[in-house]
Design a protein around this motif. Sequence first.
Motif, mmCIF file in Angstrom:
data_model
loop_
_atom_site.group_PDB
_atom_site.id
_atom_site.type_symbol
_atom_site.label_atom_id
_atom_site.label_comp_id
_atom_site.label_asym_id
_atom_site.label_seq_id
_atom_site.Cartn_x
_atom_site.Cartn_y
_atom_site.Cartn_z
ATOM 1 N N LEU A 57 0.900 -1.101 0.061
ATOM 2 C CA LEU A 57 -0.014 -0.127 0.063
ATOM 3 C C LEU A 57 0.752 1.303 0.156
ATOM 4 O O LEU A 57 0.618 2.150 -0.713
ATOM 5 C CB LEU A 57 -0.910 -0.108 1.056
ATOM 6 N N VAL A 58 1.986 1.333 0.789
ATOM 7 C CA VAL A 58 2.820 2.530 0.842
ATOM 8 C C VAL A 58 3.351 2.714 -0.661
ATOM 9 O O VAL A 58 3.482 3.807 -0.868
ATOM 10 C CB VAL A 58 3.674 2.266 2.062
ATOM 11 N N LEU A 59 4.086 1.528 -0.962
ATOM 12 C CA LEU A 59 4.801 1.863 -2.237
ATOM 13 C C LEU A 59 3.893 2.040 -3.658
ATOM 14 O O LEU A 59 4.201 2.853 -4.293
ATOM 15 C CB LEU A 59 5.637 0.380 -2.495
ATOM 16 N N SER A 60 2.680 1.368 -3.590
ATOM 17 C CA SER A 60 1.642 1.762 -4.624
ATOM 18 C C SER A 60 1.280 3.148 -4.557
ATOM 19 O O SER A 60 0.983 3.532 -5.559
ATOM 20 C CB SER A 60 0.788 0.630 -4.609
ATOM 21 N N LEU A 61 1.004 3.734 -3.450
ATOM 22 C CA LEU A 61 0.360 5.042 -3.066
ATOM 23 C C LEU A 61 1.506 6.096 -3.150
ATOM 24 O O LEU A 61 1.100 7.398 -3.657
ATOM 25 C CB LEU A 61 -0.485 5.114 -2.136
ATOM 26 N N ALA A 62 2.563 5.914 -2.653
ATOM 27 C CA ALA A 62 3.523 7.078 -2.367
ATOM 28 C C ALA A 62 4.812 6.664 -2.808
ATOM 29 O O ALA A 62 5.997 7.587 -2.709
ATOM 30 C CB ALA A 62 3.547 7.361 -0.802
ATOM 31 N N GLY A 63 4.982 5.389 -3.774
ATOM 32 C CA GLY A 63 6.336 5.081 -4.233
ATOM 33 C C GLY A 63 7.255 5.866 -4.826
ATOM 34 O O GLY A 63 8.314 6.491 -4.754
ATOM 35 N N LYS A 64 6.303 6.884 -5.906
ATOM 36 C CA LYS A 64 7.102 7.820 -6.492
ATOM 37 C C LYS A 64 7.699 9.171 -5.961
ATOM 38 O O LYS A 64 8.359 9.797 -6.691
ATOM 39 C CB LYS A 64 5.968 8.184 -7.895
ATOM 40 N N TYR A 65 7.104 9.111 -4.837
ATOM 41 C CA TYR A 65 7.939 10.345 -4.006
ATOM 42 C C TYR A 65 8.876 9.840 -3.050
ATOM 43 O O TYR A 65 9.426 10.858 -2.372
ATOM 44 C CB TYR A 65 6.520 10.910 -3.202
ATOM 45 N N LEU A 66 9.229 8.679 -3.137
ATOM 46 C CA LEU A 66 10.274 8.071 -2.106
ATOM 47 C C LEU A 66 11.525 7.767 -3.144
ATOM 48 O O LEU A 66 11.689 7.532 -3.863
ATOM 49 C CB LEU A 66 9.621 6.814 -1.312
ATOM 50 N N SER A 67 12.458 7.964 -2.022
ATOM 51 C CA SER A 67 14.028 7.440 -2.409
ATOM 52 C C SER A 67 14.027 6.060 -2.749
ATOM 53 O O SER A 67 13.505 5.247 -2.246
ATOM 54 C CB SER A 67 15.049 8.181 -1.649
ATOM 55 N N ARG A 68 14.966 5.716 -3.529
ATOM 56 C CA ARG A 68 15.216 4.324 -3.888
ATOM 57 C C ARG A 68 15.615 3.465 -2.436
ATOM 58 O O ARG A 68 15.300 2.465 -2.326
ATOM 59 C CB ARG A 68 16.264 3.998 -4.978
ATOM 60 N N ASN A 69 16.407 4.134 -1.693
ATOM 61 C CA ASN A 69 16.740 3.476 -0.451
ATOM 62 C C ASN A 69 15.535 3.165 0.515
ATOM 63 O O ASN A 69 15.428 2.275 1.129
ATOM 64 C CB ASN A 69 17.966 4.359 0.216
ATOM 65 N N PHE A 70 14.814 4.162 0.228
ATOM 66 C CA PHE A 70 13.528 3.981 1.316
ATOM 67 C C PHE A 70 12.710 2.917 0.735
ATOM 68 O O PHE A 70 11.947 2.243 1.344
ATOM 69 C CB PHE A 70 12.910 5.330 1.394
ATOM 70 N N ILE A 71 12.442 3.021 -0.659
ATOM 71 C CA ILE A 71 11.458 2.011 -1.235
ATOM 72 C C ILE A 71 12.307 0.718 -1.011
ATOM 73 O O ILE A 71 11.421 -0.171 -0.614
ATOM 74 C CB ILE A 71 11.692 2.278 -2.724
ATOM 75 N N ALA A 72 13.617 0.495 -1.075
ATOM 76 C CA ALA A 72 13.983 -0.737 -0.874
ATOM 77 C C ALA A 72 14.063 -1.317 0.673
ATOM 78 O O ALA A 72 13.586 -2.337 0.959
ATOM 79 C CB ALA A 72 15.573 -0.851 -1.085
ATOM 80 N N GLY A 73 13.993 -0.222 1.517
ATOM 81 C CA GLY A 73 13.921 -0.338 3.097
ATOM 82 C C GLY A 73 12.254 -1.095 3.329
ATOM 83 O O GLY A 73 12.074 -2.109 4.150
#
Length: 628
Positions: free
Chosen positions: A17-33
């Motif tokens: 849910l977090v990645l699908s809704l806000a993934g484009k606003y997050l850094s790659r390290n945060f996405i991986a985390g």
Amino acid sequence: MEQYLYLIPALPLIGFLVLSLAGKYLSRNFIAGIGAGSVCVSALITIILGVRFLQSPPGTVYTQLLWHWFLTGHLSADLSLRIDALSLIFICIITFIGALIHIYSIAFMRNDRDYARFFASMNLFVCAMLLLVMADNLVLLYLGWEGVGLCSYLLIGFWYETPANYRAANKAFVITRIGDTAMIIGLFLIFKELGTLYIPDILIQSTQHFNSGSATITLIALLLLSGGIGKSAQLPLQTWLPDAMAGPSPVSALIHAATMVTAGVYLISRMHTIFELSPLAMHVTAVIGAVTLFMAGCSAMVQTDIKRVLAYSTISQIGYMFLAMGVGAWSAAIFHFFTHAFFKALLFLAAGAVIETLHHEHNIFKMGGLRKEMPVIYYTFTIGAAALAALPLVTAGFFSKDQILWYAWSAGGGHPALWALALSGAFITAFYSTRLILVVFWGDMKTTPGHLPSGIMTVPLIILAFFSIAGGWIEWPHNLLHISLFSEQVQQVLPVTQLKPHLPEEIVFQLIAVVVSLFGIYTGYALYYRQSELMTLWRQSANVMTVRNFLLNGWRFDQLYDTLLVRPFLFITRINKSDVTDKLYTGIADIHLQLNKLFSFFQNGSLRWYVAGVLIGILFIITLQLLL
């Protein structure tokens, strides 16, 4: 600990849910985390739960009711979770191997533009599979079942810009839908007969409600089997899995080792009581498994794409599991699922590292000479291939496959023909495993390697290599060592394997299996390392190459289905393109178009026409009032 069961599937779901809704606003390290971290925490909770479960009395079951889902008529379904010895094994594999694959993916997918979409889909995949195996009712199980189908579609076609990739995703979705349709009909019949879809009640009431071998229970079992055949890519619905290699390598590892194709094995083993009440369904399951393992193994021998070799290998190894379940060797089937998960995930991840290093090259005959350039990948891949080949007394694959070979003859549903097919499959598996190692890592280098894999990609390989060896030590053949830690747990849920009377010594079958596997390894060595004259003669023989191409194309099942199903369907649709129903709606559309043309005459942009129209309308209304 029971109150935290929901966290196991909930954490990957939150990550999705977090990645699908806000993934484009997050850094790659945060996405991986978020993507890898959520699954790693879920795996940690599962390990803690597993340790506590092993310390509990035999027959322990953990349950958690989250909320009542719906009640309509006599059908009720809860969002409730249930963990016993069988589901715990699957949960451990899904979360542990899923976590390693996610960690590997951090580096493997680092430069992909859709980094967040990838991890979101992977997290949803893990969540759906966890729901499937933790569900205590068939409605929730079916939700997870359809969830893994959806996620496989999303991930197989992840690189959708390439037409072949989205066609492979469509193919997987459509073919598995055939089995899913049969399965849902089976669920309808279960509810019609028993009035419940609560799994423990079904297992108890089935023996009281149905007579062994009755037409109804056989039909239900065959419908459920069809669902398992579709998801687990067994004959005749196996054609989608080789094309599913269009997805990224971590996706292939997840599908083949921990999710999707193992769903069918779980469904059949979970509903074992229904299958045991139908000897015909058990026999069909065993025959399908035996024939599938042989046919898929033959195709794996001649593939040139490294991932397609492994794909056909998975179809073959799942066939061993179906064979074991069909003959009544339930614990052997689950044990092979357990060991297979480690070495198949290892092989796919190592293959992905090779492909990435060689600039996305998939053809094994354009590789070669990599053992010195990529030593960690070489040794870990060799361990995985050795486990696949069931190298005796060394690898986990030997311990699980040896059980299946023995039970294919000795179990209550066993038969010499089933044993012969399984033994042939063992030779073929050893052969193409050796071929794969020698062609990819030995010989002359044909493609210059690029950047070597990073440490974050190699650590999961080393862990999986360890379990590809040690994972089998918890269950030894009874005539060698009395260690049966795995079967003791599984047999709390699944029946004990019943053996035929007056059997030959098990050691005889073990020696035959060992000799056959070693002979398969030697044959691969002789043909692909020593480059015997026989290989040259085969390549020059038109008949041999015809057979080779036949096997390369998967026994031409795609062409068969295209001829028997696809083309006739398209022909009928072309004939039926302008039927009465279409003409009715076309006529309605044409009428509206004509009315539009008629009334558009009055919308000419002239103010005088509009004022005149208003005045005419007013006069018309006043006249009607005076007359009426």
